[in-house]
Write a protein that holds these residues in place. Structure first.
Motif, PDB file in Angstrom:
ATOM      1  N   TYR A  69       0.856  -1.192   0.000  1.00 44.92           N
ATOM      2  CA  TYR A  69       0.000   0.000   0.000  1.00 44.92           C
ATOM      3  C   TYR A  69       0.888   1.238   0.000  1.00 44.92           C
ATOM      4  CZ  TYR A  69      -3.726   3.225   1.440  1.00 44.92           C
ATOM      5  OH  TYR A  69      -4.633   4.252   1.505  1.00 44.92           O
ATOM      6  N   GLY A  70       0.503   2.226  -0.768  1.00 44.70           N
ATOM      7  CA  GLY A  70       1.245   3.476  -0.806  1.00 44.70           C
ATOM      8  C   GLY A  70       0.672   4.406  -1.849  1.00 44.70           C
ATOM      9  N   LYS A  71       1.274   5.562  -2.003  1.00 53.69           N
ATOM     10  CA  LYS A  71       0.824   6.529  -3.012  1.00 53.69           C
ATOM     11  C   LYS A  71       1.448   6.160  -4.357  1.00 53.69           C
ATOM     12  CE  LYS A  71      -0.231  10.300   0.140  1.00 53.69           C
ATOM     13  NZ  LYS A  71      -0.012  11.717   0.524  1.00 53.69           N
ATOM     14  N   PHE A  72       0.871   5.145  -4.981  1.00 55.29           N
ATOM     15  CA  PHE A  72       1.415   4.591  -6.213  1.00 55.29           C
ATOM     16  C   PHE A  72       0.744   5.112  -7.479  1.00 55.29           C
ATOM     17  CE2 PHE A  72       1.894   0.728  -3.283  1.00 55.29           C
ATOM     18  CZ  PHE A  72       3.192   1.050  -2.921  1.00 55.29           C
ATOM     19  N   PHE A  73      -0.433   5.719  -7.349  1.00 55.97           N
ATOM     20  CA  PHE A  73      -1.210   6.087  -8.527  1.00 55.97           C
ATOM     21  C   PHE A  73      -1.413   7.599  -8.605  1.00 55.97           C
ATOM     22  CE2 PHE A  73      -2.602   1.861  -7.058  1.00 55.97           C
ATOM     23  CZ  PHE A  73      -2.209   1.099  -8.147  1.00 55.97           C
ATOM     24  N   GLN A  74      -0.586   8.251  -9.415  1.00 56.02           N
ATOM     25  CA  GLN A  74      -0.645   9.703  -9.566  1.00 56.02           C
ATOM     26  C   GLN A  74      -0.603  10.406  -8.207  1.00 56.02           C
ATOM     27  OE1 GLN A  74      -4.273   9.483 -12.079  1.00 56.02           O
ATOM     28  NE2 GLN A  74      -3.026  10.385 -13.712  1.00 56.02           N
ATOM     29  N   LYS A  75       0.288   9.892  -7.358  1.00 55.24           N
ATOM     30  CA  LYS A  75       0.531  10.402  -6.002  1.00 55.24           C
ATOM     31  C   LYS A  75      -0.689  10.255  -5.092  1.00 55.24           C
ATOM     32  CE  LYS A  75       4.351  13.418  -7.286  1.00 55.24           C
ATOM     33  NZ  LYS A  75       4.954  14.763  -7.210  1.00 55.24           N
ATOM     34  N   LEU A  85       3.790  -6.692  -7.730  1.00 51.92           N
ATOM     35  CA  LEU A  85       4.689  -5.652  -7.213  1.00 51.92           C
ATOM     36  C   LEU A  85       6.082  -5.678  -7.855  1.00 51.92           C
ATOM     37  CD1 LEU A  85       4.960  -3.262  -5.290  1.00 51.92           C
ATOM     38  CD2 LEU A  85       5.634  -4.873  -3.491  1.00 51.92           C
ATOM     39  N   PRO A  86       6.708  -6.842  -8.079  1.00 52.94           N
ATOM     40  CA  PRO A  86       8.038  -6.824  -8.710  1.00 52.94           C
ATOM     41  C   PRO A  86       8.055  -6.137 -10.074  1.00 52.94           C
ATOM     42  CG  PRO A  86       7.644  -8.950  -7.694  1.00 52.94           C
ATOM     43  CD  PRO A  86       6.336  -8.209  -7.645  1.00 52.94           C
ATOM     44  N   ASP A  87       7.075  -6.449 -10.943  1.00 53.44           N
ATOM     45  CA  ASP A  87       7.040  -5.791 -12.250  1.00 53.44           C
ATOM     46  C   ASP A  87       6.764  -4.305 -12.102  1.00 53.44           C
ATOM     47  OD1 ASP A  87       7.481  -7.473 -14.662  1.00 53.44           O
ATOM     48  OD2 ASP A  87       5.982  -8.750 -13.724  1.00 53.44           O
ATOM     49  N   PHE A  88       5.909  -3.956 -11.156  1.00 55.74           N
ATOM     50  CA  PHE A  88       5.593  -2.542 -10.938  1.00 55.74           C
ATOM     51  C   PHE A  88       6.839  -1.791 -10.470  1.00 55.74           C
ATOM     52  CE2 PHE A  88       3.678   1.063  -8.612  1.00 55.74           C
ATOM     53  CZ  PHE A  88       2.828   1.541  -9.599  1.00 55.74           C
ATOM     54  N   ILE A 160       8.191  12.515   0.097  1.00 52.11           N
ATOM     55  CA  ILE A 160       7.874  11.134   0.474  1.00 52.11           C
ATOM     56  C   ILE A 160       6.835  10.551  -0.481  1.00 52.11           C
ATOM     57  CG2 ILE A 160       5.975  11.501   2.110  1.00 52.11           C
ATOM     58  CD1 ILE A 160       8.982   9.176   2.686  1.00 52.11           C
ATOM     59  N   ALA A 161       5.963  11.405  -1.020  1.00 49.51           N
ATOM     60  CA  ALA A 161       4.998  10.942  -2.026  1.00 49.51           C
ATOM     61  C   ALA A 161       5.736  10.555  -3.305  1.00 49.51           C
ATOM     62  CB  ALA A 161       3.970  12.037  -2.317  1.00 49.51           C
ATOM     63  N   GLN A 162       6.738  11.347  -3.671  1.00 51.59           N
ATOM     64  CA  GLN A 162       7.550  11.047  -4.851  1.00 51.59           C
ATOM     65  C   GLN A 162       8.296   9.729  -4.676  1.00 51.59           C
ATOM     66  OE1 GLN A 162       7.533  12.877  -7.574  1.00 51.59           O
ATOM     67  NE2 GLN A 162       9.514  12.856  -8.596  1.00 51.59           N
ATOM     68  N   GLN A 163       8.790   9.489  -3.468  1.00 48.80           N
ATOM     69  CA  GLN A 163       9.498   8.238  -3.190  1.00 48.80           C
ATOM     70  C   GLN A 163       8.559   7.033  -3.286  1.00 48.80           C
ATOM     71  OE1 GLN A 163      12.633   7.925  -3.041  1.00 48.80           O
ATOM     72  NE2 GLN A 163      13.670   9.314  -1.657  1.00 48.80           N
ATOM     73  N   GLN A 164       7.301   7.248  -2.938  1.00 48.91           N
ATOM     74  CA  GLN A 164       6.329   6.163  -3.072  1.00 48.91           C
ATOM     75  C   GLN A 164       5.981   5.922  -4.543  1.00 48.91           C
ATOM     76  OE1 GLN A 164       3.099   6.277   0.203  1.00 48.91           O
ATOM     77  NE2 GLN A 164       4.178   8.219   0.455  1.00 48.91           N
ATOM     78  N   MET A 165       5.879   6.991  -5.318  1.00 47.43           N
ATOM     79  CA  MET A 165       5.631   6.833  -6.746  1.00 47.43           C
ATOM     80  C   MET A 165       6.766   6.034  -7.401  1.00 47.43           C
ATOM     81  SD  MET A 165       2.788   8.066  -7.999  1.00 47.43           S
ATOM     82  CE  MET A 165       3.154   8.441  -9.716  1.00 47.43           C
ATOM     83  N   GLY A 166       7.971   6.203  -6.894  1.00 47.71           N
ATOM     84  CA  GLY A 166       9.111   5.470  -7.425  1.00 47.71           C
ATOM     85  C   GLY A 166       9.277   4.099  -6.808  1.00 47.71           C
ATOM     86  N   THR A 167       8.353   3.725  -5.912  1.00 44.98           N
ATOM     87  CA  THR A 167       8.363   2.447  -5.166  1.00 44.98           C
ATOM     88  C   THR A 167       9.637   2.255  -4.353  1.00 44.98           C
ATOM     89  OG1 THR A 167       9.226   1.086  -7.006  1.00 44.98           O
ATOM     90  CG2 THR A 167       6.824   1.328  -6.834  1.00 44.98           C
ATOM     91  N   HIS A 168      10.266   3.342  -3.943  1.00 50.90           N
ATOM     92  CA  HIS A 168      11.406   3.252  -3.037  1.00 50.90           C
ATOM     93  C   HIS A 168      10.916   3.205  -1.593  1.00 50.90           C
ATOM     94  CE1 HIS A 168      13.998   4.031  -6.420  1.00 50.90           C
ATOM     95  NE2 HIS A 168      13.356   5.151  -6.688  1.00 50.90           N
ATOM     96  N   VAL A 169       9.666   3.642  -1.389  1.00 55.34           N
ATOM     97  CA  VAL A 169       9.054   3.666  -0.062  1.00 55.34           C
ATOM     98  C   VAL A 169       7.626   3.142  -0.168  1.00 55.34           C
ATOM     99  CG1 VAL A 169       8.228   5.177   1.806  1.00 55.34           C
ATOM    100  CG2 VAL A 169      10.459   5.607   0.755  1.00 55.34           C
TER     101      VAL A 169
END
Length: 241
Positions: A69-75, A85-88, A160-169
């Motif tokens: 779970y995270g801000k993965f979709f347009q923040k 998740l791996p492909d994403f 932190i939202a940007q880091q979630q978009m990049g799946t680093h967080v």
């Protein structure tokens, strides 16, 4: 399954959709009807009863270790099954490489990696940001010239939202305040983590995606969603992914 006919009323039902579709945004997005918000009765979405409603189910669903779970979709927030998740991550990390992030963004991640998981307020302070969202601070030496607060809470939230978009967080849990009666209340404080610490079995990524390039992972995801929702314009799926 027709997303327009679905009404989410139980946690198990929501978890089933996440597993079946692989991707499920929480809020409205470019694909009409493809969100928990649109499939849940308004009175249930942020229900008053702590035991009921998608907003309160977030922590328990994460704890079941079947989706991230995270801000993965347009923040904006949403779920991704661990199957996808791996492909994403393979695709998104190519779009948001750490080497192109700001020094502040990289510092936030470095602090988080050292601690493995931290509450949002703890991570803000430990990374050198203020809890205040104000862009300027009072200057006691010259009250007429406020001090620019470059590391305010608003900047942290954006990074932190940007880091979630990049799946680093990703988000590991939500921790609630406890009333005098011993009951949880409020919206819950976000606990952040890295996917590496949260889901170590998914790494190294190259093994889990069987050597696919980021673009191949992107195509695989888009083809999957297009197969689920053939009526949706492909460009909208591409925009969301």
């Amino acid at each position: 399954m027709d997303r327009f006919s679905i009404i989410i009323e139980r946690q198990e039902q929501l978890e089933g959709l996440i597993k079946e579709w692989g991707f499920l945004p929480f809020f409205k997005n470019v694909i009409p009807g493809f969100s928990i918000e649109e499939m849940t009765p308004p009175e249930l979405l942020f229900g008053d009863d702590f035991e009921k409603g998608p907003w309160q189910w977030k922590g328990p669903i994460i704890a079941n270790w079947e989706s991230a779970y995270g801000k993965f979709f347009q923040k904006k927030a949403g779920y991704i099954s661990l199957e996808w998740l791996p492909d994403f991550m393979n695709w998104r990390r190519s779009l948001y490489p750490l080497k192109k992030e700001t020094a502040d963004a990289r510092h936030i991640l470095e602090v988080l990696v050292q601690q493995e998981s931290m509450l949002s307020k703890q991570l803000k302070v430990a990374s050198g940001f203020t809890l205040s969202r104000k862009r300027s601070k009072f200057n006691s030496e010259d009250p007429s010239e406020p001090i620019v607060n470059k590391r305010n809470g608003m900047v942290f939230d954006a990074l932190i939202a940007q880091q979630q978009m990049g799946t680093h967080v990703c988000i590991a849990d939500f921790e609630y305040l406890i009333s005098k009666k011993g009951e949880p209340y409020g919206w819950g404080v976000t606990r952040y983590c890295t996917p590496e610490a949260m889901y170590p079995d998914l790494f190294p990524l190259k093994d889990r995606v069987e050597g696919r390039t980021p673009k191949r992972s992107r195509k695989r995801i888009i083809d999957h969603l297009q197969g689920l929702f053939p009526d949706v314009n492909r460009a909208k799926i591409e925009k969301l992914i």
